[in-house]
Design a protein around this motif. Sequence first.
Motif, short mmCIF file in Angstrom:
data_model
loop_
_atom_site.label_atom_id
_atom_site.label_comp_id
_atom_site.label_asym_id
_atom_site.label_seq_id
_atom_site.Cartn_x
_atom_site.Cartn_y
_atom_site.Cartn_z
N MET A 1 11.61 3.05 22.38
CA MET A 1 12.01 2.93 20.98
C MET A 1 11.15 3.87 20.15
O MET A 1 9.93 3.89 20.29
N ASN A 2 11.78 4.65 19.30
CA ASN A 2 11.05 5.53 18.39
C ASN A 2 10.37 4.72 17.30
O ASN A 2 10.88 3.68 16.87
N SER A 3 9.24 5.22 16.86
CA SER A 3 8.49 4.58 15.81
C SER A 3 8.11 5.62 14.77
O SER A 3 7.70 6.73 15.12
N TYR A 4 8.28 5.28 13.51
CA TYR A 4 7.95 6.18 12.41
C TYR A 4 6.83 5.60 11.57
O TYR A 4 6.85 4.42 11.23
N LYS A 5 5.85 6.44 11.25
CA LYS A 5 4.73 6.03 10.42
C LYS A 5 5.07 6.24 8.95
O LYS A 5 5.42 7.36 8.55
N ILE A 6 4.95 5.20 8.17
CA ILE A 6 5.22 5.25 6.74
C ILE A 6 3.91 4.98 6.00
O ILE A 6 3.33 3.90 6.14
N ALA A 7 3.44 5.97 5.24
CA ALA A 7 2.29 5.76 4.36
C ALA A 7 2.80 4.99 3.15
O ALA A 7 3.74 5.42 2.48
N LEU A 8 2.19 3.87 2.87
CA LEU A 8 2.63 3.00 1.79
C LEU A 8 1.59 2.99 0.68
O LEU A 8 0.45 2.58 0.89
N ILE A 9 1.98 3.50 -0.48
CA ILE A 9 1.12 3.50 -1.66
C ILE A 9 1.79 2.60 -2.68
O ILE A 9 2.75 3.00 -3.35
N LYS A 10 1.31 1.37 -2.79
CA LYS A 10 1.97 0.39 -3.66
C LYS A 10 1.76 0.66 -5.13
O LYS A 10 2.60 0.32 -5.95
N GLY A 11 0.65 1.27 -5.50
CA GLY A 11 0.42 1.66 -6.88
C GLY A 11 -0.14 0.56 -7.76
O GLY A 11 -0.85 -0.33 -7.29
N ASP A 12 0.21 0.62 -9.03
CA ASP A 12 -0.37 -0.24 -10.07
C ASP A 12 0.73 -1.00 -10.80
O ASP A 12 1.91 -0.73 -10.62
N GLY A 13 0.31 -1.90 -11.67
CA GLY A 13 1.28 -2.63 -12.50
C GLY A 13 2.30 -3.37 -11.65
O GLY A 13 1.95 -4.16 -10.78
N ILE A 14 3.59 -3.07 -11.87
CA ILE A 14 4.65 -3.72 -11.09
C ILE A 14 4.88 -3.02 -9.75
O ILE A 14 5.69 -3.48 -8.95
N PRO A 16 3.20 -2.85 -6.84
CA PRO A 16 3.10 -3.67 -5.63
C PRO A 16 4.27 -4.64 -5.45
O PRO A 16 4.76 -4.82 -4.34
N GLU A 17 4.73 -5.25 -6.55
CA GLU A 17 5.87 -6.17 -6.45
C GLU A 17 7.13 -5.45 -5.99
O GLU A 17 7.86 -5.93 -5.12
N ILE A 18 7.38 -4.29 -6.57
CA ILE A 18 8.56 -3.50 -6.23
C ILE A 18 8.48 -3.04 -4.78
O ILE A 18 9.46 -3.10 -4.03
N MET A 19 7.31 -2.60 -4.36
CA MET A 19 7.14 -2.10 -3.00
C MET A 19 7.30 -3.20 -1.97
O MET A 19 7.87 -2.96 -0.89
N ASP A 20 6.82 -4.40 -2.27
CA ASP A 20 7.01 -5.51 -1.34
C ASP A 20 8.50 -5.77 -1.10
O ASP A 20 8.92 -6.03 0.03
N GLU A 21 9.29 -5.68 -2.15
CA GLU A 21 10.74 -5.87 -2.01
C GLU A 21 11.39 -4.68 -1.30
O GLU A 21 12.31 -4.86 -0.50
N ALA A 22 10.91 -3.47 -1.57
CA ALA A 22 11.45 -2.28 -0.89
C ALA A 22 11.23 -2.37 0.62
O ALA A 22 12.10 -1.99 1.41
N ALA A 69 6.54 9.78 6.57
CA ALA A 69 7.07 9.66 5.21
C ALA A 69 6.06 8.92 4.36
O ALA A 69 5.18 8.22 4.87
N VAL A 70 6.21 9.07 3.04
CA VAL A 70 5.37 8.36 2.08
C VAL A 70 6.29 7.56 1.17
O VAL A 70 7.21 8.12 0.57
N LEU A 71 6.04 6.27 1.07
CA LEU A 71 6.75 5.40 0.15
C LEU A 71 5.78 5.07 -0.97
O LEU A 71 4.71 4.50 -0.72
N PHE A 72 6.16 5.43 -2.19
CA PHE A 72 5.22 5.50 -3.30
C PHE A 72 5.70 4.65 -4.47
O PHE A 72 6.84 4.79 -4.91
N GLY A 73 4.83 3.78 -4.98
CA GLY A 73 5.16 2.94 -6.13
C GLY A 73 4.64 3.53 -7.42
O GLY A 73 4.04 4.60 -7.45
N ALA A 74 4.84 2.81 -8.50
CA ALA A 74 4.40 3.25 -9.83
C ALA A 74 2.88 3.24 -9.91
O ALA A 74 2.21 2.39 -9.33
N ILE A 75 2.33 4.22 -10.63
CA ILE A 75 0.89 4.25 -10.84
C ILE A 75 0.59 4.34 -12.33
O ILE A 75 1.43 4.73 -13.13
N GLY A 76 -0.65 4.00 -12.67
CA GLY A 76 -1.11 4.14 -14.05
C GLY A 76 -0.94 2.87 -14.85
O GLY A 76 -0.40 1.88 -14.39
#
Length: 111
Positions: A1-14, A16-22, A69-76
Motif C-alpha cells: 500500500m502506498n503511503s503519502y506524507k502530509i505536513a499538517l500546519i493547523k495554524g492559529d485562531g479557528i 486548528p478546528e477547521i484542520m481537524d475537520e479537514a 503535500a502541505v495542508l495549511f490552516g489560517a495563521i495570524g
Amino acid sequence: MNSYKIALIKGDGIGPEIMDEAIKVLDAATSGESFELNYNDFLMGGAAIDVFGEPLPEDTVQGCLASDAVLFGAIGGEKWDNLPRDKRPETGLLNLRKSLGLFANLRPVSV
C-alpha cells in the motif's frame, strides 16, 4: 500500500478546528483506497511564535520539504499584530512560500 506524507500546519485562531475537520474528510475520502495518508504536525505562525519565538521554525521548513503535500490552516491574529515585522505570522508564510518555491496559496473557487 502506498503511503503519502502530509505536513499538517493547523495554524492559529479557528485554523486548528477547521484542520481537524479537514482531516476527517480526507480520511473518509481515502478510506478503502489503495493508499494511506500519514500526517505530521508542525507549527507556524502565532502558534510557533508562542512556542519558539519565531513564525517559521526550521523544523517546519524541513518537515514540509520532506512531505508529499502541505495542508495549511489560517495563521495570524490580533495577539501578534504589534510584533516587529520579522516576527509576525505573515512573515512565516512568506518565508515558507520562498522555501518551497511557491508564489501563492491555491484555493478552490467557484464562479
